[in-house]
Design a protein around this motif. Structure first.
Motif, PDB file in Angstrom:
ATOM      1  N   GLU A  32     -43.113  33.242 -11.981  1.00  0.00           N
ATOM      2  CA  GLU A  32     -44.267  33.683 -11.190  1.00  0.00           C
ATOM      3  C   GLU A  32     -44.570  32.684 -10.068  1.00  0.00           C
ATOM      4  O   GLU A  32     -44.819  33.075  -8.927  1.00  0.00           O
ATOM      5  CB  GLU A  32     -45.491  33.867 -12.095  1.00  0.00           C
ATOM      6  N   ALA A  33     -44.533  31.401 -10.367  1.00  0.00           N
ATOM      7  CA  ALA A  33     -44.779  30.381  -9.349  1.00  0.00           C
ATOM      8  C   ALA A  33     -43.679  30.392  -8.283  1.00  0.00           C
ATOM      9  O   ALA A  33     -43.937  30.091  -7.120  1.00  0.00           O
ATOM     10  CB  ALA A  33     -44.877  29.000  -9.985  1.00  0.00           C
ATOM     11  N   MET A  34     -42.473  30.770  -8.678  1.00  0.00           N
ATOM     12  CA  MET A  34     -41.325  30.755  -7.768  1.00  0.00           C
ATOM     13  C   MET A  34     -41.012  32.135  -7.190  1.00  0.00           C
ATOM     14  O   MET A  34     -39.946  32.345  -6.601  1.00  0.00           O
ATOM     15  CB  MET A  34     -40.096  30.212  -8.511  1.00  0.00           C
ATOM     16  N   LYS A  35     -41.925  33.072  -7.338  1.00  0.00           N
ATOM     17  CA  LYS A  35     -41.718  34.455  -6.910  1.00  0.00           C
ATOM     18  C   LYS A  35     -41.239  34.573  -5.466  1.00  0.00           C
ATOM     19  O   LYS A  35     -40.426  35.435  -5.145  1.00  0.00           O
ATOM     20  CB  LYS A  35     -43.034  35.225  -7.091  1.00  0.00           C
ATOM     21  N   TYR A  36     -41.724  33.721  -4.577  1.00  0.00           N
ATOM     22  CA  TYR A  36     -41.388  33.837  -3.157  1.00  0.00           C
ATOM     23  C   TYR A  36     -40.294  32.863  -2.724  1.00  0.00           C
ATOM     24  O   TYR A  36     -40.030  32.704  -1.547  1.00  0.00           O
ATOM     25  CB  TYR A  36     -42.653  33.684  -2.306  1.00  0.00           C
ATOM     26  N   TYR A  37     -39.691  32.203  -3.696  1.00  0.00           N
ATOM     27  CA  TYR A  37     -38.528  31.357  -3.441  1.00  0.00           C
ATOM     28  C   TYR A  37     -37.289  32.137  -3.860  1.00  0.00           C
ATOM     29  O   TYR A  37     -37.395  33.086  -4.638  1.00  0.00           O
ATOM     30  CB  TYR A  37     -38.638  30.047  -4.235  1.00  0.00           C
ATOM     31  N   PRO A  38     -36.095  31.723  -3.388  1.00  0.00           N
ATOM     32  CA  PRO A  38     -34.891  32.479  -3.752  1.00  0.00           C
ATOM     33  C   PRO A  38     -34.671  32.586  -5.261  1.00  0.00           C
ATOM     34  O   PRO A  38     -34.164  33.587  -5.742  1.00  0.00           O
ATOM     35  CB  PRO A  38     -33.757  31.696  -3.087  1.00  0.00           C
ATOM     36  N   SER A  39     -35.042  31.524  -6.005  1.00  0.00           N
ATOM     37  CA  SER A  39     -34.839  31.561  -7.453  1.00  0.00           C
ATOM     38  C   SER A  39     -35.597  30.396  -8.077  1.00  0.00           C
ATOM     39  O   SER A  39     -36.074  29.504  -7.373  1.00  0.00           O
ATOM     40  CB  SER A  39     -33.350  31.447  -7.794  1.00  0.00           C
TER      41      SER A  39
END
Length: 172
Positions: A32-39
């Motif tokens: 959830e915290a990394m939702k807008y990162y590639p992975s």
């Protein structure tokens, strides 16, 4: 001796170290915290992130800093100023990423605002940007709360991102 870069009412910023990997992985392994990162990131990729940050300190005098609770020293996340290329021009970006358990406390806005002040007053930058994913409404709102406006939308990192910006004359 720890280099404290910035102190606010509730937060203190310090340089990132290799032994911050476990704390950073609390963010980087959270889908959830990394939702807008590639992975998400494993330990190896987290260490690469720290090395990239340390290189930014050495090469540019800025980078992402560890943000801790000013009173307790608890790890909250990271925020700082990093060089980013937009339209073939290197610009300084305020970036922020906090533990999900700390979302909603205003830490990202407080930290980003402090970085804006540091960028204009200490680094004497003329312009500062932020590059949130167009769908990352909370991050867009942080940029807006610190006085940034959408300049344009670009395709970067395989997705559409807003280029929020503020110039020094708008800050003063």
């Amino acid at each position: 001796m720890e280099t404290i870069r910035i102190v606010t009412k509730r937060l203190k910023f310090r340089n990132m170290r290799l032994d911050d990997a476990a704390n950073l992985m609390e963010i980087f392994t959270d889908p959830e915290a990394m939702k807008y990162y590639p992975s998400t990131k494993d330990e190896s990729r987290t260490l690469e992130w720290i090395e990239w940050t340390l290189a930014n300190y050495a090469n540019h005098g800025v980078g992402l800093w560890i943000v801790e609770d000013r009173e307790t020293g608890e790890f909250l996340g990271q925020c700082g100023i990093v060089p980013q290329v937009v339209d073939d021009i290197t610009q300084m970006e305020i970036g922020y990423l906090f533990k999900r358990s700390e979302w909603g406390n205003g830490y990202a806005t407080e930290a980003a605002s402090a970085c804006k002040k540091y960028g204009f007053e200490t680094l004497t930058l003329d312009k500062i940007i932020s590059l949130p994913d167009v769908e990352n409404i909370p991050s867009c709102k942080v940029a807006e709360r610190i006085g940034m406006k959408v300049e344009k939308t670009i395709f970067k990192w395989g997705k559409d991102v807003h280029v929020y910006s503020i110039v020094k004359s708008e800050y003063n």
